[in-house]
Design a protein around this motif. Sequence first.
Motif, mmCIF file in Angstrom:
data_model
loop_
_atom_site.group_PDB
_atom_site.id
_atom_site.type_symbol
_atom_site.label_atom_id
_atom_site.label_comp_id
_atom_site.label_asym_id
_atom_site.label_seq_id
_atom_site.Cartn_x
_atom_site.Cartn_y
_atom_site.Cartn_z
ATOM 1 N N LYS A 13 111.296 32.090 61.378
ATOM 2 C CA LYS A 13 110.733 31.563 60.139
ATOM 3 C C LYS A 13 110.761 32.652 59.076
ATOM 4 O O LYS A 13 110.854 33.846 59.386
ATOM 5 N N LYS A 129 109.897 29.314 46.895
ATOM 6 C CA LYS A 129 110.974 28.323 46.975
ATOM 7 C C LYS A 129 111.825 28.553 48.225
ATOM 8 O O LYS A 129 112.238 27.593 48.881
ATOM 9 N N ASN A 132 109.646 27.401 51.263
ATOM 10 C CA ASN A 132 109.565 25.934 51.321
ATOM 11 C C ASN A 132 110.908 25.318 51.686
ATOM 12 O O ASN A 132 110.972 24.367 52.474
ATOM 13 N N GLY A 133 111.982 25.845 51.124
ATOM 14 C CA GLY A 133 113.311 25.322 51.424
ATOM 15 C C GLY A 133 113.680 25.499 52.879
ATOM 16 O O GLY A 133 114.203 24.586 53.526
ATOM 17 N N ASP A 135 111.556 25.965 55.360
ATOM 18 C CA ASP A 135 110.619 25.199 56.196
ATOM 19 C C ASP A 135 111.012 23.728 56.295
ATOM 20 O O ASP A 135 110.641 23.045 57.239
ATOM 21 N N SER A 136 111.783 23.236 55.322
ATOM 22 C CA SER A 136 112.165 21.826 55.327
ATOM 23 C C SER A 136 113.188 21.496 56.408
ATOM 24 O O SER A 136 113.298 20.352 56.826
ATOM 25 N N HIS A 137 113.958 22.490 56.838
ATOM 26 C CA HIS A 137 114.984 22.288 57.880
ATOM 27 C C HIS A 137 115.973 21.175 57.541
ATOM 28 O O HIS A 137 116.402 20.429 58.416
ATOM 29 N N ASN A 138 116.327 21.051 56.258
ATOM 30 C CA ASN A 138 117.339 20.061 55.885
ATOM 31 C C ASN A 138 118.298 20.672 54.866
ATOM 32 O O ASN A 138 118.044 21.739 54.319
ATOM 33 N N GLY A 141 116.914 21.469 51.349
ATOM 34 C CA GLY A 141 116.036 22.637 51.417
ATOM 35 C C GLY A 141 116.822 23.922 51.570
ATOM 36 O O GLY A 141 116.506 24.939 50.940
ATOM 37 N N HIS A 142 117.847 23.882 52.414
ATOM 38 C CA HIS A 142 118.683 25.064 52.609
ATOM 39 C C HIS A 142 119.409 25.429 51.313
ATOM 40 O O HIS A 142 119.535 26.600 50.966
#
Length: 170
Positions: A13, A129, A132-133, A135-138, A141-142
Amino acid sequence: MTNYFSLFNIPEKFSIDLIELKARYQTLQKLTHPDRFVNASDQEKRMYMQKNTQINDAYFVLSASVKRGEHILDIRGFKRVDEQATHSDNSFLMQQMMLREQLSEATDEVSFNALEDEVTTLTNDLLDKVRNGLDSHNEAGHRAAADALTKLKFLAKLGEESLARKEQIL
Protein backbone atom coordinates in the motif's frame (compact mmCIF):
# COMPACT_ATOMS: atom_id res chain seq x y z
CA MET A 1 10.01 -7.98 -11.20
CA THR A 2 10.66 -8.24 -7.50
CA ASN A 3 7.88 -7.04 -5.24
CA TYR A 4 9.73 -4.95 -2.67
CA PHE A 5 6.77 -5.03 -0.31
CA SER A 6 7.02 -8.83 -0.20
CA LEU A 7 10.77 -8.62 0.30
CA PHE A 8 10.21 -6.47 3.40
CA ASN A 9 7.10 -8.43 4.41
CA ILE A 10 4.89 -5.35 4.57
CA PRO A 11 1.45 -4.73 3.03
CA GLU A 12 1.42 -3.46 -0.54
CA LYS A 13 0.00 0.00 0.00
CA PHE A 14 1.06 3.59 -0.56
CA SER A 15 0.86 4.68 3.08
CA ILE A 16 3.51 2.81 5.02
CA ASP A 17 5.17 3.20 8.38
CA LEU A 18 8.63 4.54 7.53
CA ILE A 19 9.98 3.73 11.00
CA GLU A 20 8.90 0.10 10.60
CA LEU A 21 10.37 0.06 7.09
CA LYS A 22 13.72 1.29 8.39
CA ALA A 23 13.73 -1.31 11.18
CA ARG A 24 13.04 -4.11 8.69
CA TYR A 25 15.71 -2.73 6.38
CA GLN A 26 18.29 -2.76 9.15
CA THR A 27 17.35 -6.33 10.10
CA LEU A 28 17.61 -7.54 6.50
CA GLN A 29 20.90 -5.68 6.09
CA LYS A 30 22.35 -7.46 9.10
CA LEU A 31 21.20 -10.83 7.81
CA THR A 32 22.64 -10.40 4.33
CA HIS A 33 25.64 -8.13 4.82
CA PRO A 34 28.65 -9.50 2.91
CA ASP A 35 30.93 -9.11 5.96
CA ARG A 36 29.01 -11.93 7.63
CA PHE A 37 30.05 -14.32 4.87
CA VAL A 38 33.80 -13.82 4.53
CA ASN A 39 34.37 -17.58 4.93
CA ALA A 40 31.61 -18.57 2.50
CA SER A 41 32.20 -19.87 -1.01
CA ASP A 42 32.51 -17.35 -3.85
CA GLN A 43 29.08 -18.36 -5.09
CA GLU A 44 27.50 -17.75 -1.67
CA LYS A 45 29.31 -14.41 -1.37
CA ARG A 46 27.92 -13.32 -4.73
CA MET A 47 24.43 -14.47 -3.73
CA TYR A 48 24.48 -12.50 -0.48
CA MET A 49 25.99 -9.48 -2.23
CA GLN A 50 23.13 -9.55 -4.77
CA LYS A 51 20.55 -9.96 -2.02
CA ASN A 52 22.08 -7.11 -0.06
CA THR A 53 22.02 -4.88 -3.15
CA GLN A 54 18.39 -5.82 -3.76
CA ILE A 55 17.53 -4.87 -0.17
CA ASN A 56 19.26 -1.49 -0.62
CA ASP A 57 17.36 -0.88 -3.87
CA ALA A 58 14.08 -1.88 -2.24
CA TYR A 59 14.63 0.45 0.70
CA PHE A 60 15.47 3.33 -1.66
CA VAL A 61 12.23 2.75 -3.60
CA LEU A 62 9.91 2.13 -0.65
CA SER A 63 11.18 5.05 1.42
CA ALA A 64 10.47 7.60 -1.35
CA SER A 65 6.79 8.29 -1.93
CA VAL A 66 6.99 8.84 -5.70
CA LYS A 67 9.19 5.78 -6.27
CA ARG A 68 6.89 3.74 -3.99
CA GLY A 69 3.82 4.79 -5.95
CA GLU A 70 5.49 3.96 -9.25
CA HIS A 71 6.55 0.58 -7.86
CA ILE A 72 2.96 -0.22 -6.89
CA LEU A 73 1.78 0.69 -10.40
CA ASP A 74 4.54 -1.48 -11.89
CA ILE A 75 3.63 -4.43 -9.67
CA ARG A 76 0.02 -4.09 -10.75
CA GLY A 77 1.04 -4.06 -14.41
CA PHE A 78 -0.11 -0.50 -15.06
CA LYS A 79 1.74 1.05 -17.99
CA ARG A 80 2.75 4.59 -17.16
CA VAL A 81 2.92 7.20 -19.92
CA ASP A 82 6.14 8.86 -21.01
CA GLU A 83 7.33 11.45 -18.50
CA GLN A 84 7.90 13.96 -21.31
CA ALA A 85 4.33 13.67 -22.56
CA THR A 86 3.32 16.66 -20.48
CA HIS A 87 -0.18 16.79 -19.13
CA SER A 88 -3.21 17.93 -20.96
CA ASP A 89 -4.15 19.39 -17.58
CA ASN A 90 -4.15 23.08 -18.49
CA SER A 91 -4.66 24.20 -14.89
CA PHE A 92 -1.51 22.36 -13.79
CA LEU A 93 0.42 23.81 -16.74
CA MET A 94 -0.66 27.27 -15.65
CA GLN A 95 0.32 26.43 -12.08
CA GLN A 96 3.76 25.32 -13.29
CA MET A 97 4.30 28.61 -15.10
CA MET A 98 3.13 30.59 -12.08
CA LEU A 99 5.40 28.65 -9.72
CA ARG A 100 8.38 29.05 -12.07
CA GLU A 101 7.72 32.79 -12.23
CA GLN A 102 7.42 32.92 -8.45
CA LEU A 103 10.79 31.16 -8.18
CA SER A 104 12.48 33.49 -10.65
CA GLU A 105 11.19 36.52 -8.74
CA ALA A 106 12.04 35.22 -5.26
CA THR A 107 14.72 37.38 -3.67
CA ASP A 108 14.17 37.18 0.07
CA GLU A 109 13.25 34.80 2.88
CA VAL A 110 9.57 35.77 2.75
CA SER A 111 9.17 35.07 -0.98
CA PHE A 112 11.02 31.75 -0.74
CA ASN A 113 8.91 30.70 2.26
CA ALA A 114 5.71 31.57 0.38
CA LEU A 115 6.83 29.41 -2.56
CA GLU A 116 7.81 26.53 -0.24
CA ASP A 117 4.42 26.72 1.50
CA GLU A 118 2.59 26.59 -1.81
CA VAL A 119 4.70 23.65 -3.03
CA THR A 120 4.08 21.82 0.25
CA THR A 121 0.31 22.32 -0.03
CA LEU A 122 0.26 21.13 -3.65
CA THR A 123 2.47 18.16 -2.76
CA ASN A 124 0.18 17.07 0.07
CA ASP A 125 -2.88 17.32 -2.20
CA LEU A 126 -1.17 15.22 -4.86
CA LEU A 127 -0.03 12.63 -2.32
CA ASP A 128 -3.68 12.26 -1.29
CA LYS A 129 -4.63 11.74 -4.95
CA VAL A 130 -1.95 9.06 -5.32
CA ARG A 131 -3.11 7.31 -2.14
CA ASN A 132 -6.78 7.41 -3.15
CA GLY A 133 -6.03 6.34 -6.71
CA LEU A 134 -3.95 3.36 -5.63
CA ASP A 135 -6.46 2.39 -2.94
CA SER A 136 -9.16 2.13 -5.61
CA HIS A 137 -7.42 -0.83 -7.31
CA ASN A 138 -8.93 0.05 -10.69
CA GLU A 139 -7.74 1.48 -14.01
CA ALA A 140 -9.15 4.97 -13.46
CA GLY A 141 -7.57 5.15 -10.00
CA HIS A 142 -4.24 3.95 -11.34
CA ARG A 143 -4.38 6.57 -14.11
CA ALA A 144 -5.14 9.31 -11.55
CA ALA A 145 -2.28 8.09 -9.34
CA ALA A 146 0.15 8.02 -12.26
CA ASP A 147 -0.85 11.54 -13.26
CA ALA A 148 -0.38 12.79 -9.69
CA LEU A 149 3.03 11.05 -9.47
CA THR A 150 4.20 12.87 -12.61
CA LYS A 151 3.08 16.17 -11.11
CA LEU A 152 4.87 15.32 -7.87
CA LYS A 153 8.11 14.86 -9.81
CA PHE A 154 7.75 18.38 -11.18
CA LEU A 155 7.16 19.76 -7.67
CA ALA A 156 10.15 17.87 -6.27
CA LYS A 157 12.38 19.29 -9.00
CA LEU A 158 11.02 22.77 -8.39
CA GLY A 159 11.66 22.36 -4.67
CA GLU A 160 15.29 21.40 -5.35
CA GLU A 161 15.72 24.37 -7.68
CA SER A 162 14.16 26.67 -5.09
CA LEU A 163 16.51 25.44 -2.39
CA ALA A 164 19.55 25.89 -4.65
CA ARG A 165 18.45 29.40 -5.64
CA LYS A 166 17.69 30.30 -2.03
CA GLU A 167 21.15 29.18 -0.92
CA GLN A 168 22.70 31.15 -3.77
CA ILE A 169 20.81 34.36 -3.03
CA LEU A 170 20.59 34.33 0.76
